[in-house]
Design a protein around this motif. Structure first.
Motif, PDB file in Angstrom:
ATOM      1  N   ASP A  86      31.895  57.305  29.276  1.00  0.00           N
ATOM      2  CA  ASP A  86      32.139  56.896  30.652  1.00  0.00           C
ATOM      3  C   ASP A  86      33.395  57.532  31.240  1.00  0.00           C
ATOM      4  O   ASP A  86      33.897  57.072  32.263  1.00  0.00           O
ATOM      5  N   ILE A  93      35.824  56.753  39.783  1.00  0.00           N
ATOM      6  CA  ILE A  93      36.269  55.474  40.347  1.00  0.00           C
ATOM      7  C   ILE A  93      37.761  55.511  40.626  1.00  0.00           C
ATOM      8  O   ILE A  93      38.231  55.036  41.666  1.00  0.00           O
ATOM      9  N   SER A 117      39.272  45.968  36.232  1.00  0.00           N
ATOM     10  CA  SER A 117      37.886  45.534  36.287  1.00  0.00           C
ATOM     11  C   SER A 117      37.205  46.202  37.472  1.00  0.00           C
ATOM     12  O   SER A 117      37.832  46.541  38.462  1.00  0.00           O
ATOM     13  N   ILE A 118      35.902  46.356  37.321  1.00  0.00           N
ATOM     14  CA  ILE A 118      35.099  46.943  38.381  1.00  0.00           C
ATOM     15  C   ILE A 118      33.993  45.955  38.691  1.00  0.00           C
ATOM     16  O   ILE A 118      33.214  45.573  37.813  1.00  0.00           O
ATOM     17  N   LYS A 119      33.937  45.518  39.957  1.00  0.00           N
ATOM     18  CA  LYS A 119      32.907  44.557  40.364  1.00  0.00           C
ATOM     19  C   LYS A 119      32.046  45.195  41.424  1.00  0.00           C
ATOM     20  O   LYS A 119      32.534  45.826  42.353  1.00  0.00           O
ATOM     21  N   LYS A 120      30.740  45.002  41.285  1.00  0.00           N
ATOM     22  CA  LYS A 120      29.801  45.529  42.273  1.00  0.00           C
ATOM     23  C   LYS A 120      29.802  44.623  43.484  1.00  0.00           C
ATOM     24  O   LYS A 120      29.799  43.397  43.356  1.00  0.00           O
ATOM     25  N   ARG A 121      29.746  45.213  44.645  1.00  0.00           N
ATOM     26  CA  ARG A 121      29.575  44.444  45.877  1.00  0.00           C
ATOM     27  C   ARG A 121      28.249  44.864  46.468  1.00  0.00           C
ATOM     28  O   ARG A 121      27.960  46.032  46.587  1.00  0.00           O
ATOM     29  N   TYR A 122      27.488  43.890  46.874  1.00  0.00           N
ATOM     30  CA  TYR A 122      26.157  44.188  47.407  1.00  0.00           C
ATOM     31  C   TYR A 122      26.198  44.311  48.895  1.00  0.00           C
ATOM     32  O   TYR A 122      26.798  43.696  49.626  1.00  0.00           O
TER      33      TYR A 122
END
Length: 122
Positions: A86, A93, A117-122
């Motif tokens: 990765d 990122i 941390s990496i958070k997905k946003r929809y």
């Protein structure tokens, strides 16, 4: 005035002992009925046996149980997936975060930018 005195004389006055007797009779009746219901419910477990005897059915010979099936050998677990490298994703990122910080006017440290941390946003 004469009517009020006559109406008061016709009233039945209940004394305290009579009230206690009425209460005891009422409560006693309720408890006896509850005990009777409890006894009837207790006797209900014997009804299937009485029905079997009265129908004249005899128990058939017990059916032999089939032999248990052999347990199949467990399937081997699939190999663990190879963890992908990765480093490119982290670099992209990090570049996006530093570009966003520059647009906001926040100073970007040369070294020390840590993404926790990496958070997905929809």
């Amino acid at each position: 005035m004469g009517l009020l005195i006559a109406a008061a004389a016709d009233e039945v006055v209940t004394t305290f002992p009579e009230a206690l007797v009425n209460t005891a009779l009422g409560m006693g009746t309720v408890f006896l009925v509850l005990i009777l219901i409890s006894f009837i419910i207790y006797l209900m477990k014997f009804i299937p046996d009485l029905l079997d005897r009265s129908s004249g059915k005899k128990e058939a010979a017990p059916v032999p149980k089939p032999a248990p099936r052999p347990i199949p050998a467990p399937k081997p677990a699939p190999p663990a997936p190879v963890k992908a490298d990765d480093t490119q994703l982290v670099a992209v990122i990090t570049a996006a975060v530093s570009a966003a910080m520059e647009q906001e006017g926040t100073p970007v440290p040369a070294e020390g930018l840590v993404i926790r941390s990496i958070k997905k946003r929809y």
